[in-house]
Design a protein around this motif. Sequence first.
Motif, short mmCIF file in Angstrom:
data_model
loop_
_atom_site.label_atom_id
_atom_site.label_comp_id
_atom_site.label_asym_id
_atom_site.label_seq_id
_atom_site.Cartn_x
_atom_site.Cartn_y
_atom_site.Cartn_z
N PHE A 114 38.60 44.81 45.65
CA PHE A 114 39.00 43.83 44.64
C PHE A 114 38.90 42.44 45.26
O PHE A 114 38.90 42.30 46.48
CB PHE A 114 40.40 44.11 44.10
N HIS A 115 38.82 41.46 44.40
CA HIS A 115 38.62 40.10 44.88
C HIS A 115 39.85 39.61 45.63
O HIS A 115 40.97 39.90 45.26
CB HIS A 115 38.32 39.18 43.70
N GLY A 116 39.59 38.82 46.64
CA GLY A 116 40.69 38.12 47.31
C GLY A 116 41.54 39.02 48.18
O GLY A 116 41.07 40.00 48.74
N LEU A 118 41.44 34.31 39.70
CA LEU A 118 41.76 33.12 38.92
C LEU A 118 41.40 31.89 39.75
O LEU A 118 40.99 32.00 40.91
CB LEU A 118 43.25 33.09 38.60
N LEU A 119 41.59 30.72 39.18
CA LEU A 119 41.48 29.46 39.91
C LEU A 119 42.87 28.86 40.02
O LEU A 119 43.26 28.01 39.21
CB LEU A 119 40.54 28.49 39.20
N PRO A 120 43.64 29.32 41.02
CA PRO A 120 45.04 28.87 41.07
C PRO A 120 45.17 27.36 41.15
O PRO A 120 46.13 26.79 40.61
CB PRO A 120 45.58 29.54 42.33
N GLN A 121 44.20 26.69 41.80
CA GLN A 121 44.33 25.24 41.93
C GLN A 121 44.26 24.57 40.56
O GLN A 121 44.94 23.58 40.30
CB GLN A 121 43.27 24.68 42.89
N ASP A 173 47.02 36.24 33.13
CA ASP A 173 46.55 37.36 33.94
C ASP A 173 47.07 37.29 35.37
O ASP A 173 46.78 38.17 36.17
CB ASP A 173 45.03 37.39 33.94
N CYS A 174 47.81 36.25 35.69
CA CYS A 174 48.38 36.12 37.03
C CYS A 174 49.41 37.24 37.23
O CYS A 174 50.24 37.49 36.37
CB CYS A 174 49.05 34.76 37.17
N ILE A 175 49.32 37.94 38.36
CA ILE A 175 50.27 39.03 38.62
C ILE A 175 51.41 38.57 39.53
O ILE A 175 52.24 39.37 39.95
CB ILE A 175 49.57 40.26 39.24
N ARG A 209 34.91 35.07 36.53
CA ARG A 209 35.38 36.08 35.58
C ARG A 209 36.70 36.64 36.11
O ARG A 209 36.76 37.21 37.20
CB ARG A 209 34.37 37.21 35.45
N THR A 210 37.74 36.48 35.34
CA THR A 210 39.06 36.97 35.75
C THR A 210 39.10 38.49 35.64
O THR A 210 38.47 39.06 34.75
CB THR A 210 40.13 36.34 34.86
N TYR A 211 39.87 39.10 36.53
CA TYR A 211 40.09 40.55 36.47
C TYR A 211 40.56 40.94 35.07
O TYR A 211 41.45 40.29 34.51
CB TYR A 211 41.15 40.95 37.50
N GLY A 212 39.94 41.97 34.53
CA GLY A 212 40.37 42.46 33.23
C GLY A 212 39.70 41.77 32.06
O GLY A 212 39.97 42.08 30.92
N HIS A 213 38.81 40.84 32.35
CA HIS A 213 38.09 40.15 31.28
C HIS A 213 36.61 40.52 31.36
O HIS A 213 36.07 40.67 32.45
CB HIS A 213 38.24 38.64 31.39
#
Lengths: 962, 343
Positions: free
Chosen positions: A16-18, A392-395, A416-418, B330-334
């Motif tokens: 998964f990313h990150g 996501l792009l948190p910044q 979608d932020c967990i 692309r965000t996870y789940g999208h």
Amino acid sequence: MIRTLFRSRSRKIYDFHGGIHPPERKDLSNGTAIAAGPLPSQLILPLNMHIGAPAKPLVEPGERVLKGQMIAEPSGAVSAAIHAPTSGTVSAIGPRAIQHPSGMDAICIVIDTDGKDEWIERAGVADYTELSPGELVDTIRHAGIAGMGGAGFPTSIKVNLGDHQRVEELVINAVECEPYITADDRLMRERAAEIIAGIHILQYLLNPRRTLIGIEDNKPDAISAIKRACKGCDIEVRVVPTKYPSGGEKQLIQLLTGKEVKSGQLPAQVGVVCQNVGTAYAIKRAVIDGEPLLSRVTTLTGEGVRQPGNFEVLLGTPIRDLLVHGGVDPDNIGRLVMGGPMMGFTLHNPAVPVVKTTNCIIAATLEELPEPPPEQPCIRCGSCADVCPANLLPQQLYWHAKNDDLEKAQHHNLMDCIECGACAYVCPSHIPLVQYYRYAKAEVRQQAADQVKADKARQRFEARQARIDAEKAEKEARRQARLEANRKKKTETASAPTVDTAALKQASLEASKAYKAAVKAAKAAEADNADNLDALKADVDRLKAIADKAKAAVRDAKEAGPAAAPAEDIVGKLKKQVGDASSAYKTAVKAAKDAEANGDDNAAELRAKADELKAAADKLKAELRDAKANAPATPATAPQVDPVADLKKQVGDVSSAYKAAVKAAKEAEENGADNAAELRSQADELKAKADQLKADLRDAKANAPATPAPAPAAAPADPLADLKKKVGEVSSAYKAAVKAAKEADENGADNAAELCAEADRLKAEADHWKAELREAKASAPAPAAPKTPPAPTDTPKAPETEAPQALTAVDPEVAAKRQKRLKALKTAYNMAHKQYKEAHAALERGERNGDIPAEELNAMQQKVDKLKGKADVARDALDALVEEAKADIRAHTGKDLKTLKLEAARAESALADKQRELEQQRDSASEDTLEALSSELQALEAEAQIARKALKQAVEEQGLQD
Amino acid sequence: MALISSTSPHTTVSNNTGAFMRQVIYATLPGLAVLTWQFGWGTVINVLWAVVVALVSEALILKARGRPVAFYLKDYSAVLTAVLLALALPPTSPWWLTLIGVSFAIIVAKQLYGGLGMNPFNPAMVGYVLLLISFPVAMTQWIAPGEAPSLVQSWQLFTGQLPVDGLSGATPLDTFRTLHSSGAGNESELASHGILHGQFAGLGWEWVNLAFLLGGLYLISRKIITWHIPVGFLAGLALPALVAWLIDPVRFADPMFQILSGGAMLGAFFIATDPVSAATSRSGRLIYAALIGVLIWVIRSFGGYPDAVAFSVLLLNLCAPFIDYYTQPRTYGHDKPNRGTQS
């Protein structure tokens, strides 16, 4: 070959990313075996240790409980039971500080332990396959098992998916990716067999195609223990690389299956069920050993702990006791964290208990977890975006959240932020990013809630507007039709059947237009998933009915020849009316008397009403006499009696009833009453009836010769008896008035003088009638022409001796009692409602501020629901009492309150209509017509007063003024 | 015990923005060393002077803005701006040139926009462009490679006691552009200018650029920057150069010459990578940097200036927010990434 390829593919560990690699610090606590936790003197068990509705207590303070005894049962679908973790006495059920970032209180069951640890009888099932899946789910539910990984979602829900849901993969989460925590690690090392047994039960329940256990590669001992334990069974152990947050449900599913759970969906929707390894263990204990969830393995770690390690801690154990047990020097710790360092929360109060989700307590020194450094400006370095597991792009989220630009934040998929904290962990500017997102999310939720509210209000408003417009159109159409009819009547003296088809057509058109508009509104609402869809649909149906009726009327008008309306039994009807009127009068008199006796302000008014009623009754009687006189002369050929007048009256009645009904329905809708739809349908019926009658009337008018007023008849049926009755009535009214006046005088009421005058007037009237009676008696053999009762003249004479009497006596005591109860209930309801409102507001505030986690919000939600329930109960009681009163009214007056109301409203509006008609015709109509109209008007006036009176009396009698 | 109450996470990395900036400053040292080797002490003197000017300007403006001075000075962003600007200035720059450029960069380009993190433009490049437009002569007087003046001479140049004319010489980019704009750009002419023919590219400058490349690779290895901007930048510059050079090798410089001349490597690894004013998503950064590269090639080949890093960076700074809106990951789940400003 293909098979092996496929196998190797399916064994792949995805990525998964990150993700981040914070210092693990697991060696602090993973070296020693799980030890028994302390047996504290007191256990504090919050009713809400899980997500969902709080459990419902089954015990009372003072009750002795045994270990394993259920002390609170699940109170809804999403809820979990609570059991006594050891034997002892329930010492209190009340608010205690609980596991919550805000340090808030919640209802807990407090048990004073007795140290005996006495068990209830345990009923385990060695072979769980003997149980049906339903029974197993029930066992799990009643064992109080909720997700042990951290969220605390009731497990019984997750394992009870229903037959339609095919489970592809059962994923057992043994990743334990947060630093410090080693509870699952030790559990797997020491109790692997029991975990596997629990997984088998899950397999039995879910029947997955594959079962995968995900373990991070930093737990080699646990991996080998689990691999040993599941040798030869269909469970695949998958070792995933150590990376935070691999243990996030969605991340683990992606790691093991490559599947992504769609935003806003649940894993079950991609055929995956994820359970924590600790949950599997708890399921085994519950099903096979018959032990409900009483304890859990909790890691006690941090540099402030002398002997860090894992402890089997009883649920409800205060953290303080655990800290003492683990040898923590309270002066040496700077931060107390429940959960892991990445997603846990700080505790201010060590009195809070260990709950089902407490996997770790970190007692850290100040050097270990120092104060967060001051926040520096964001330089958009993008480190956060590189580690975000949701990609996501948190910044950018930070930027938008900080500027309260929620729309842009949502566009960047804020929701979608967990909240894993990876971004804040790597941020070189030490910005508490997660906190910004929590805030923005709460704001978004609040806005969404507000939006829903506003949408509902708008839809209600639009529906109402459409209804009002439709009604207006109908009214206008009716008016046009009436005007047209009048004009036609004037121009065409011939008796040609001229139904105003043009006006009807117009009305029909309007009606169908309104109907179509409503259909559109309903469709729009359906598209929006609006809540008031039912109301709108009812609207549509109603309008459709109207449109159909209008169409039918047009059709009928086209087809209708000179068909005559059926004859009516005028005499019978009049008789009934007379009876009604006089009884109304009597009750009015009584009411006036009562009012005067009580010194009520409205006594004078009541009296005036009584008079009016009297006049009406008299008028009706005269009419009855006339009718009786006419009756023999015109036997069965009823239409000649005067169908037109009769029909007119009916039309007036019905249409005013319809208006009243519409009004009632509107009010009911505005108040959100349950019977609004019912009332509306009633209104529709009345409307249909009115339309029908109008059509009939038009027909009749066309047929009848233009002689509105019935000719006076030759002889009355029995004027003597009538007169006698009249005399009796008037004199009894007089007596009542005298009595009232006397009482008023005694009480020093202001209106005493008025009452006296009234009594005098009644006396005069009584005398007049007596004289008339005498006269009539004298001329008895000769059929005398009836005289319409003149206006009361001043001819004083002696009073009669007949007590006034209501139709049925109403016990004033009962009424008073009911009034008292009503008041009490109303107060109770108001209080309950107020509490509910306050709780609701608090909840909304909480949601808006966003600093309250989901569990807490849920608790508040439940409180709100409970209060709402209470308010509803109070309202129901109130309603029941009102209903009772209504029933009494029915018993006393022969009609129910609604009918009375309707009658009153109907009479009022018929009167208004008539007045209008008179106004309209004043200039144009012939004198005869005007005369007829004014006599009709008078009759209606009287009728309206009677009805008003009756209603008022009925209401007052039963203490229902409010 | 006074327990800390804070929100998760409870632990963070130990580095901070100041450390981040210091790393970048350290990474410029190879470049600074080669510049000194090739062109004398002028650059070092200017770098030190620029740092002093930057710190003083920053302190004054912070004071004027009512911000904590020490706290913000510790983020080293002003120092980095000063170093980068001074590295871009000719080694012959007198003190006042640096003073004007650096103070303008700090006070106007950075702090008046709200300070660190709020500036839409790269402050060093704003300062550079101000000087280039205001003092075009002073800004183009470089020293011929390998003819480095002594420390005393450099100091005299810095204080303005020594006229520049005697020492200055054209840069390879200058030479190439002058040849073509004067119409003398044929093969033999090009061959006759030794400055155009170093080991790999322009004489002297190839080493400067290679030194900055080295520093840049260090930054990537320390994860201070990602590869996206340098790769995009160099590709954007080299690819059009390659195509054009294959078509007409006399009229257009070869790609190696392009990426190892002027401010190419400094721009690719140190200027365009300023995160505050760059695009922020990974694909956005690629696009952003590639467009800078293309723009540099266009201006170098067809424009009025021999080099164009500053102009190109500033122009793309303008586009960065726009690029960001269209390059969300692309965000996870999208199913697909969000594009544009509206969902």
